[in-house]
Every structure is written in C-alpha cells, then in structure tokens.
Design an enzyme around this catalytic site. Structure first.
Site, PDB file in Angstrom:
ATOM      1  N   LYS A  35      40.692  40.741  23.215  1.00 17.41           N
ATOM      2  CA  LYS A  35      40.059  41.128  24.474  1.00 17.41           C
ATOM      3  C   LYS A  35      40.987  40.822  25.651  1.00 17.41           C
ATOM      4  CE  LYS A  35      37.697  36.683  24.808  1.00 17.41           C
ATOM      5  NZ  LYS A  35      36.415  35.971  24.939  1.00 17.41           N
ATOM      6  N   ARG A 130      24.695  30.461  26.834  1.00 16.73           N
ATOM      7  CA  ARG A 130      25.233  31.577  27.597  1.00 16.73           C
ATOM      8  C   ARG A 130      24.700  32.882  27.013  1.00 16.73           C
ATOM      9  NH1 ARG A 130      31.684  32.150  27.797  1.00 16.73           N
ATOM     10  NH2 ARG A 130      31.249  32.762  25.627  1.00 16.73           N
ATOM     11  N   TYR A 255      55.740  30.213  53.929  1.00 21.44           N
ATOM     12  CA  TYR A 255      54.598  30.280  54.836  1.00 21.44           C
ATOM     13  C   TYR A 255      54.006  28.899  55.076  1.00 21.44           C
ATOM     14  CZ  TYR A 255      54.547  35.369  54.332  1.00 21.44           C
ATOM     15  OH  TYR A 255      54.891  36.692  54.350  1.00 21.44           O
ATOM     16  N   MET A 303      53.487  36.608  48.044  1.00 22.84           N
ATOM     17  CA  MET A 303      53.056  37.754  47.249  1.00 22.84           C
ATOM     18  C   MET A 303      54.115  38.219  46.254  1.00 22.84           C
ATOM     19  SD  MET A 303      51.676  41.481  48.508  1.00 22.84           S
ATOM     20  CE  MET A 303      50.233  40.789  49.318  1.00 22.84           C
TER      21      MET A 303
END
Length: 358
Positions: A35, A130, A255, A303
């Site tokens: 998955k 769950r 930053y 980023m």
C-alpha cells in the site's frame, strides 16, 4: 545522467528481504503489503521485484486495480475493504479478496447480486479499536457471513496489533489470546502479524504474515534497525551538492537566520527540500552522508534545498553525491533525529523525486 533527487530502489534487496522473512516465518505464507505506493518504493516496482510472494495487501481498490492492470495475477487483499456497494463487482471481475470489518460492508454483500461469491477476511477488533468487529459482535456477524451466498467459504479471519512495535508490551499477547479464544475450532485461514509482529512475536505468524516496511528492509521499532534482523534497505534517497560556500563564524544561513556558525566553516547546499518530501522540521544535526562521512544539517530545510556543515577542511565539490538515507545512513536513524517514524519518511516523497530501479 542520473536525475537528482532520486530514490534508488534495489530489486535485489527487496527479493533478499522476502527470502529473509520466509526464514523468520517458515510456516507462514507471505502477504506482501504494498500500500501507499509500495511504501514509497513504487507499487509495481515492489510487486514485480517480489512476484514470488504468495499474495499482496493493499489499502484501496484503486491500488488493487493498478496491480491487475500491471499484470499481477497473485492473490490481492483489500485491507480496508470496499467503500461502495457497486465495487463488489470489481472484486468479482478481478478476483480480489476483501476484508470485512464493519456491518455496513456486510450489508453490501447481503444486498448485492453477484455472479460468484467473494473471498472474505473477517477482521476482529481484539484491542486496536480502529477497524474490526468487536468481541460482542463476533458470533452474530460471523453467522451472517456464513449465511450470505455472496461470501465464499470458508471465511478467513484476521486482526491487527496495536503495540507489536513495543516488544515488552504485553498487549500483543493479550490480543493473540483473545483472537485464539474467539476463533477456536473455526475453519478458514488466519493472518495476524504485521512487520513488527513477524519480527518480534513469532507466535503470531499463523497462516499468513503481512510484512510491509520490513519488506523494504526497515525496522518498524523505534531504536531498532532492519539490519539487526538481517534485512537490507531497499531505498537510497540521493541528491547532490549544488554549491560549496565559505562561511564565516557568526554568519547565519537559511530562512529565519536561527542558526549561526560558531566558527569558520564550509557549507554545502544539497538539492532536496520539503517540496521533495524531506521534512521541513528536520532539526540541526540531522545527518547526511557525503563522501564517506556524516555531516549535519544546519539552518532550516527549505522547499528545494537544505544546507550541511562540511567543515573547514572539507574537499567536497559541486556535483558530489549526498545520501539522505540508505545503505550508509539507515532511514531509521534519520527518523529518530527528526522525531518521526521511518514509515513517514519513505511514504511522503513527492513526484519530484525520480524513482529508479536497479
């Protein structure tokens, strides 16, 4: 020319890990859980590399259909089951097993007209709380599944452990005992063990094990390494230095300017950042492997880039490789520095990261 950044996926390592898991669970078949895009390793990349697995576990129907479209003919199991009644026909058409964990899914099976019955794995909630039928529901829901003509017989049985990644926590043994008591004397195959249970609780291995992260060579237990169990990392996350800069004592970088050099040094700029899935919250000191040594991240991850302190005597140059995790720097170690789990790191890589099989 190899792209940067890139995730190098070793088919050999995946195959090796599958064989190692078979050694650890010699009496069980292997339901390879692929998955979340094969835990970030590529859904079909992993499936084709471990095509000798006995079956595959997926979270969503779309993943299972992609497997069939990719030529995978092995057993497929939807671990969350179906969400819409008409999807039952897809299970029939493509020969996909499904988990049933809620009465609404049972009602779908009771109310639909199918050309042949569906293989069902009934999930029991033994303590995870769950998904799964509660202990008090079990007998009634099992009887309804037995009576439903759309359900293939025998019904298979499963549960999921809440604390298998805590080897000293007695809850796993308690859940196992509850499962065995409920299912004693019933037909059908059983699956209980995820990666952690497979490695740490061999008594839970049953008919099928469901390794996911362990198949990728990663330990699910904080403070542990896959290598401690004879597993090999299947992913290396690689980038390169795009700048090497002289940096004076007292000068900031990045930053917010919250990090300042304590002494003169050389900084390397690595072409990877949170836009690629590398966590922005990676703290100062998180390691990166450059030219045979660990160097620390300094300044804030941005980023597209992060910066590392190479040291004043460094001879590194633009174009040199940087390993964010892999064979020289286990992803478990990086995750511990960042305060997360290895699962999150490998599954959060974005499409900007090229996935390359070797």
């Amino acid at each position: 020319m190899k792209p940067f950044p890139r995730a190098e996926i070793s088919s050999d390592a995946l195959q090796y890990n599958l064989q190692r898991l078979r050694q650890l669970a010699p009496n069980s078949r292997v339901m390879a859980v692929v998955k979340a895009n094969g835990y970030g390793h590529g859904l079909l990349n992993v499936a084709r590399s471990v095509s000798m697995a006995d079956g595959f576990g997926l979270a969503r129907l779309e993943e299972a259909l992609a497997m069939r479209q990719g030529g995978v003919t092995a057993k497929l199991l939807l671990l969350e089951g179906i969400f819409r009644q008409h999807d039952l026909h897809q299970l029939v058409t493509h020969n996909i097993d499904t988990v049933v964990h809620h009465e609404s899914q049972l009602q779908m099976l009771e109310n639909e007209k199918l050309t042949k019955p569906v293989a069902v794995w009934m999930k029991i909630d033994t303590g995870m709380h769950r998904l799964g039928f509660s202990v008090s529901q079990f007998k009634q829901m099992y009887a309804r599944l037995l009576a439903c003509p759309n359900v293939a017989k025998p019904i298979h049985l499963m549960t999921h452990f809440a604390c298998a990644d805590e080897p000293k926590n007695p809850m796993t043994a308690d859940q196992l005992a509850k499962f065995e008591q409920l299912t004693q004397g019933l037909n059908g195959e059983r699956t209980l063990a995820n990666s952690a249970a497979t490695l740490y609780w061999p008594q839970t291995q049953a008919d099928w094990i469901r390794p996911g992260i362990a198949l990728c060579g990663v330990s699910p237990v904080v403070g542990d390494l896959g290598a401690n169990h004879g597993l090999r990392p299947a992913m290396q996350l690689m980038s390169q230095l795009i700048a090497v800069r002289e940096h004076k004592a007292g000068e900031p970088v990045g930053y917010g300017s919250y990090w300042r050099a304590k002494k003169d040094t050389l900084l390397g700029v690595v072409a990877i950042g949170y836009g690629d899935g590398y966590p922005r919250n990676a703290p100062e000191g998180t390691p990166v492997w450059v030219n045979g040594r660990l160097v620390p991240i300094v300044g804030r991850v941005s980023m597209d880039m992060l910066t590392v302190d190479l040291g004043i005597d460094a001879s590194d140059k633009v174009g040199d490789a940087a390993q964010l995790w892999g064979s020289d720097l286990p992803v478990e170690v990086v995750a511990e520095h960042i305060g997360t789990i290895a699962y999150e790191l490998v599954t959060k890589l974005t499409p900007r990261v090229a996935v390359c099989m070797d």
